[in-house]
Design an enzyme around this catalytic site. Structure first.
Site, short mmCIF file in Angstrom:
data_model
loop_
_atom_site.label_atom_id
_atom_site.label_comp_id
_atom_site.label_asym_id
_atom_site.label_seq_id
_atom_site.Cartn_x
_atom_site.Cartn_y
_atom_site.Cartn_z
N ASP A 83 0.85 -1.19 0.00
CA ASP A 83 0.00 0.00 0.00
C ASP A 83 0.89 1.25 0.00
O ASP A 83 1.81 1.36 0.82
CB ASP A 83 -0.86 -0.05 1.28
N ASP A 105 2.92 4.98 -5.48
CA ASP A 105 2.16 6.21 -5.26
C ASP A 105 3.03 7.41 -5.62
O ASP A 105 3.79 7.91 -4.79
CB ASP A 105 1.70 6.28 -3.80
N ASP A 264 -8.84 0.92 6.14
CA ASP A 264 -7.90 0.76 7.25
C ASP A 264 -8.46 1.40 8.52
O ASP A 264 -8.56 0.75 9.57
CB ASP A 264 -6.55 1.42 6.88
P1 13P Z 1 -8.99 4.89 5.31
O1 13P Z 1 -8.16 5.79 6.16
O2 13P Z 1 -10.23 5.57 4.84
O3 13P Z 1 -9.28 3.57 5.95
O4 13P Z 1 -8.14 4.58 3.97
C1 13P Z 1 -7.27 3.49 3.91
C2 13P Z 1 -6.41 3.52 2.68
O5 13P Z 1 -6.65 4.22 1.71
C3 13P Z 1 -5.24 2.65 2.67
O6 13P Z 1 -4.46 2.86 1.54
O1 G3H Z 2 -3.54 4.88 3.45
C1 G3H Z 2 -2.90 4.65 4.45
C2 G3H Z 2 -3.20 3.50 5.31
O2 G3H Z 2 -4.24 3.82 6.20
C3 G3H Z 2 -1.96 3.05 6.00
O3 G3H Z 2 -1.64 3.89 7.05
O4 G3H Z 2 0.75 4.40 6.68
O5 G3H Z 2 -0.31 4.64 8.95
O6 G3H Z 2 0.09 2.36 7.99
P1 G3H Z 2 -0.17 3.83 7.71
ZN ZN Z 3 -4.56 4.89 0.83
#
Ligand code: 13P
Ligand code: G3H
Ligand code: ZN
Length: 317
Positions: A83, A105, A264
Site C-alpha cells: 500500500d 504512489d 484501514d
Molecule cells: P482509510 O483511512 O479511509 O481507511 O483509507 C485506507 C487507505 O486508503 C489505505 O491505503
Molecule cells: O492509506 C494509508 C493507510 O491507512 C496506512 O496507514 O501508513 O499509517 O500504515 P499507515
Molecule cells: Zn490509501
C-alpha cells in the site's frame, strides 16, 4: 492456492458490478479476522501492507502470517499488496519478497515524474521472464487529503483526478489499476459536521468513459462506523466528529468501475473501541488474549458486513 495478483479478481469484479476489499494488516489478529470473514463468505480479498506496517511489524512477520492464512483458506483468492509504495526501491523490495501486487504512489510528484516512476515499477513487475510471475501494479493520479505515515496532504493541497490525464497515464505506464481522487480522504475525519459527504461519482464516470473496462481504486474509503466512534468516546477516548464515507456511496462506486476499496481506519477504530470497552468492563483483565479476542471478533463482524453489504464480493471466490 498460492497468492494471486489482482488481475482476475478485478476482471470479475468489473463485470460483476462489485469490488474487492483491500484491508490493511498490521498484526496477527487483524490478518486472522479479515481472512476468517472472507473465508466464511467465500470472498476474494486483498491484504495490504503499508511502509508503516512493514516498520511496525517487520515485513517478514506479515508475509508469513499471510502465508499461514493461505494455508488455512486454500481455496480463497488472496492477494498480498504493498500500500502506498513511495519509491521504485520499496516496490522492488516487496516484489522480491513475494508480494503479488504493489502500489506505486507517485501522486505527490509532478505528472511526468509520476509517469516515469510508475512505468519503471511496471517494467520490473511485469517482466514474467525475469520474475517468474506477473505482479500487478496500481498507480495513482490526483491527491487525497489526509494523513498516512508516508504522506500528509492538507485539504488545500488535495486535488480531484483530472479525467483528461488518465488515458495518457495508463497507456504510458502500463499500470493494471488506477487510484483516483473523487472526494475520499485518509483517516477518521473525512468530513466536518454539517458538511454533505458526497463522492464525485461524475468524475468516476468521466474516468471510466476514457478507460472502458479498466479497474479503478478508491483509497480513503472507510465509513467510520458511528457505533465504534461512540464506543471509543464512551470508554475514555476522544475522537470528536469522526465522519467517514456513507456506505451507500461506496456501494454505488462498487457497482461502477471501482474494483478495489481500501479500508484501514474502520479496522483501527473497531479494534480501539473494542479494547477500550473490554478494559472498562473488565478492569481486572490483564491477559492480552482476553481483550484481543473481543477485538478480533468485532473486526471479523465489521469485515463481514463490508463484504456483504458494501463491496458485494461474497460468494465470488
Ligand atoms: P482509510 O483511512 O479511509 O481507511 O483509507 C485506507 C487507505 O486508503 C489505505 O491505503
Ligand atoms: O492509506 C494509508 C493507510 O491507512 C496506512 O496507514 O501508513 O499509517 O500504515 P499507515
Ligand atoms: Zn490509501
Amino acid at each position: 492456492m498460492p497468492l494471486v495478483n489482482t488481475k482476475e479478481m478485478f476482471e470479475k469484479a468489473y463485470k460483476g458490478g462489485y469490488a474487492i476489499g483491500a484491508f490493511n494488516v498490521n498484526n496477527m489478529e487483524i490478518v486472522q479476522a479479515i481472512t476468517e470473514a472472507a473465508g466464511a463468505l467465500n470472498s476474494p480479498v486483498i491484504l495490504q501492507v503499508s511502509a508503516g506496517a512493514r516498520k511496525y511489524a517487520n515485513s517478514r512477520y506479515l508475509i508469513h502470517m499471510v502465508q499461514a492464512a493461505i494455508e488455512n483458506f486454500p481455496d480463497l483468492p488472496i492477494a498480498l499488496h504493498l500500500d502506498h509504495g513511495s519509491s521504485f526501491e520499496l516496490c522492488k523490495a516487496c516484489i522480491d519478497d513475494g508480494f503479488s501486487s504493489v502500489m506505486i504512489d507517485g501522486s505527490a510528484l509532478s505528472y511526468e515524474e509520476n509517469v516515469a516512476v510508475t512505468k519503471a515499477v511496471c517494467d520490473y513487475a511485469h517482466d514474467v521472464k525475469a520474475r517468474g510471475r506477473y505482479i500487478t501494479v496500481e498507480g495513482e493520479l490526483g491527491k487525497l487529503a489526509g494523513i498516512e505515515d508516508a504522506v500528509n496532504v492538507s485539504e488545500e493541497d488535495a486535488q480531484f483526478t483530472n479525467p483528461d490525464e488518465v488515458l495518457d497515464f495508463v497507456t504510458r505506464t502500463g499500470v493494471d489499476s488506477l487510484a483516483i481522487a473523487i472526494g475520499t480522504s485518509h483517516g477518521a475525519y473525512k468530513f466536518k459536521p454539517g458538511q454533505n459527504p458526497r463522492l464525485r461519482l461524475d468524475i468516476l464516470d468521466e474516468v471510466s468513459k476514457r478507460l472502458p473496462g479498466f479497474p479503478i481504486v478508491l483509497h480513503g474509503a472507510s465509513s467510520v462506523p458511528q457505533e465504534y466512534v461512540k464506543m471509543v468516546n464512551q470508554y475514555g477516548g476522544a475522537m470528536p466528529d469522526a465522519i467517514g464515507i456513507p456506505e451507500e456511496q461506496l456501494r454505488e462506486a462498487a457497482k461502477r468501475a471501482v474494483c478495489k476499496i481500501n479500508i484501514d481506519s474502520d479496522i483501527r477504530l473497531c479494534m480501539t473501541g473494542s479494547i477500550r470497552k473490554h478494559f472498562a468492563e473488565h478492569p481486572d483483565h490483564f491477559d492480552p488474549r482476553q481483550y484481543l479476542t473481543d477485538a478480533r471478533a468485532n473486526i471479523k463482524d465489521l469485515v463481514s458486513h463490508k463484504i456483504k453489504d458494501v463491496l458485494g464480493s461474497d460468494n465470488k471466490a
